[in-house]
Design a protein around this motif. Sequence first.
Motif, PDB file in Angstrom:
ATOM      1  N   LEU A 151       0.702  -1.127   0.110  1.00  0.00           N
ATOM      2  CA  LEU A 151       0.041   0.451   0.269  1.00  0.00           C
ATOM      3  C   LEU A 151       0.853   1.357  -0.075  1.00  0.00           C
ATOM      4  N   THR A 152       1.974   1.491   0.784  1.00  0.00           N
ATOM      5  CA  THR A 152       2.723   2.473   0.658  1.00  0.00           C
ATOM      6  C   THR A 152       3.755   2.611  -1.209  1.00  0.00           C
ATOM      7  N   LEU A 153       3.777   1.663  -1.576  1.00  0.00           N
ATOM      8  CA  LEU A 153       4.686   1.217  -3.594  1.00  0.00           C
ATOM      9  C   LEU A 153       2.882   2.140  -4.126  1.00  0.00           C
ATOM     10  N   LEU A 154       2.331   1.866  -3.655  1.00  0.00           N
ATOM     11  CA  LEU A 154       0.331   2.169  -4.900  1.00  0.00           C
ATOM     12  C   LEU A 154       0.644   3.801  -4.270  1.00  0.00           C
ATOM     13  N   SER A 155       0.259   3.685  -2.751  1.00  0.00           N
ATOM     14  CA  SER A 155       0.266   5.739  -2.676  1.00  0.00           C
ATOM     15  C   SER A 155       1.578   6.743  -3.538  1.00  0.00           C
ATOM     16  N   LEU A 156       2.615   5.598  -2.761  1.00  0.00           N
ATOM     17  CA  LEU A 156       4.146   6.311  -3.577  1.00  0.00           C
ATOM     18  C   LEU A 156       4.272   7.043  -5.238  1.00  0.00           C
ATOM     19  N   SER A 157       3.107   5.783  -6.096  1.00  0.00           N
ATOM     20  CA  SER A 157       2.923   5.993  -6.879  1.00  0.00           C
ATOM     21  C   SER A 157       1.614   7.106  -7.518  1.00  0.00           C
ATOM     22  N   LYS A 176      -5.851   6.262   0.125  1.00  0.00           N
ATOM     23  CA  LYS A 176      -6.489   7.048   1.511  1.00  0.00           C
ATOM     24  C   LYS A 176      -7.316   6.031   1.523  1.00  0.00           C
ATOM     25  N   TRP A 177      -7.800   5.386   1.339  1.00  0.00           N
ATOM     26  CA  TRP A 177      -9.425   4.841   1.208  1.00  0.00           C
ATOM     27  C   TRP A 177      -8.902   3.173   1.613  1.00  0.00           C
ATOM     28  N   LEU A 178      -7.895   3.353   0.792  1.00  0.00           N
ATOM     29  CA  LEU A 178      -7.561   1.497   0.845  1.00  0.00           C
ATOM     30  C   LEU A 178      -6.576   1.297   2.092  1.00  0.00           C
ATOM     31  N   ILE A 179      -5.273   2.754   2.772  1.00  0.00           N
ATOM     32  CA  ILE A 179      -4.979   2.549   4.068  1.00  0.00           C
ATOM     33  C   ILE A 179      -5.551   3.264   5.224  1.00  0.00           C
ATOM     34  N   LEU A 180      -6.809   3.567   5.213  1.00  0.00           N
ATOM     35  CA  LEU A 180      -7.727   3.930   5.988  1.00  0.00           C
ATOM     36  C   LEU A 180      -8.599   2.254   6.853  1.00  0.00           C
ATOM     37  N   GLN A 181      -8.858   1.559   5.804  1.00  0.00           N
ATOM     38  CA  GLN A 181      -9.172   0.648   5.458  1.00  0.00           C
ATOM     39  C   GLN A 181      -8.853  -0.287   6.449  1.00  0.00           C
ATOM     40  N   GLU A 182      -6.988  -0.455   5.845  1.00  0.00           N
ATOM     41  CA  GLU A 182      -5.887  -1.604   6.582  1.00  0.00           C
ATOM     42  C   GLU A 182      -6.036  -0.872   7.414  1.00  0.00           C
ATOM     43  N   LEU A 183      -5.966   0.008   8.484  1.00  0.00           N
ATOM     44  CA  LEU A 183      -5.129   0.682   9.701  1.00  0.00           C
ATOM     45  C   LEU A 183      -6.529  -0.207  10.821  1.00  0.00           C
ATOM     46  N   THR A 184      -8.055   0.034  10.013  1.00  0.00           N
ATOM     47  CA  THR A 184      -9.032  -0.365  10.690  1.00  0.00           C
ATOM     48  C   THR A 184      -8.958  -1.412  11.008  1.00  0.00           C
ATOM     49  N   VAL A 201      -6.534  -3.626  -8.228  1.00  0.00           N
ATOM     50  CA  VAL A 201      -5.390  -3.039  -7.867  1.00  0.00           C
ATOM     51  C   VAL A 201      -5.813  -3.939  -6.686  1.00  0.00           C
ATOM     52  N   THR A 202      -6.482  -3.802  -5.901  1.00  0.00           N
ATOM     53  CA  THR A 202      -6.260  -4.588  -4.427  1.00  0.00           C
ATOM     54  C   THR A 202      -6.378  -6.017  -4.613  1.00  0.00           C
ATOM     55  N   ALA A 203      -6.682  -6.271  -6.013  1.00  0.00           N
ATOM     56  CA  ALA A 203      -6.462  -7.925  -6.422  1.00  0.00           C
ATOM     57  C   ALA A 203      -5.077  -8.424  -6.692  1.00  0.00           C
ATOM     58  N   MET A 204      -3.971  -7.227  -6.884  1.00  0.00           N
ATOM     59  CA  MET A 204      -3.181  -7.664  -6.880  1.00  0.00           C
ATOM     60  C   MET A 204      -2.285  -7.316  -6.079  1.00  0.00           C
ATOM     61  N   LEU A 205      -2.434  -6.765  -5.042  1.00  0.00           N
ATOM     62  CA  LEU A 205      -1.943  -6.168  -3.320  1.00  0.00           C
ATOM     63  C   LEU A 205      -2.425  -8.056  -2.498  1.00  0.00           C
TER      64      LEU A 205
END
Length: 349
Positions: free
Chosen positions: A200-206, A263-271, A343-347
């Motif tokens: 997710l960090t790499l996705l966010s950076l891209s 942002k959506w995926l990061i908030l989901q993962e933190l939860t 993207v979520t399927a790839m992750l």
Amino acid sequence: MNPYVLTILLSSLGLGTVLTFASSHWLLAWMGLEINTLAIIPIMAQQHHPRAIEATTKYFLTQATAAAMILFASTTNAWLMGEWEIHQLSHPLATTTVMLALALKLGLAPVHFWLPEVLQGLELTTGLILSTWQKLAPFALMIQVAPTINSSLLVAIGLLSTLVGGWGGLNQTQLRKIMAYSSIAHLGWMVLILQFAPSLTLLSLSVYIIMTSSAFLTLKTNNALTINTLATSWTKSPTLAALAALVLLSLGGLPPLSGFMPKWLILQELTKQGLPLSATLAAMTALLSLYFYLRLCYALTLTIYPNTLTATAPWRLNFTMITLPLSIITILALGLLPLTPAVTAMLAL
């Protein structure tokens, strides 16, 4: 600048980053970072303006300090644990020192003070390189050492960076400083999730690199350095002004634009990781950033420049700038959200 000299410098810039990417030994990684720093310094100072020279000096001092800290930490780890491998960084003193050094290189809070000042003294194209390409090598190292770093330290640095990035940009009128604080906030989101989901960090950076490139190229096309000059953009190019407003909202993380996805995926993962309080604080600090993006959108699309321009009207001159890169990257900055399921399927693989 002489094109041959520029080619050598840009090649060295690429070489330094690739060397850091490819290295598993701390000395090689340190060499890559040093080549990277030394290659960009002449590009930063090419204007021969006092502000550019000041910015270059500040940048050199901070990067040299960070590189010295990395060398000290890796030597300490080798002395105490007998390991030079990046993955084998295990001593608490070494891991904490490396984390702080990489935070200094990237401009993360609380060692972010150099970034707005340096970016303010640079030309927009050089500022774009500093905000995108120069983040890659330190991030590659940070991802490799993240498993050994205390997770509380990473979450604290991430939350502090999102807060400082949002708070610091509120009272700015200079666009380059606003982009610097935007960079600090986005990097904070990446560090926040670094230990829990590096993909997710790499996705966010891209996504951050795409959106920031689009914003900087738009400002360069409009030749805008302050919020007031943004008001002339509508008259020069209405289409670009409308798209630029959408790019800024994408940087703010509003759906249905690309910036919402990380942002959506990061908030989901933190939860999922049992950190609902951190997720809530990060979402609240994103509202601070959104305020100054909306302020820029207001200046860009809803205001008319107050003064009569005495100079030749810039929109009547022949436009010679190449706009294809801007067009492609703006489309990416606005339309990647529908790819989220892929993207979520790839992750998940």
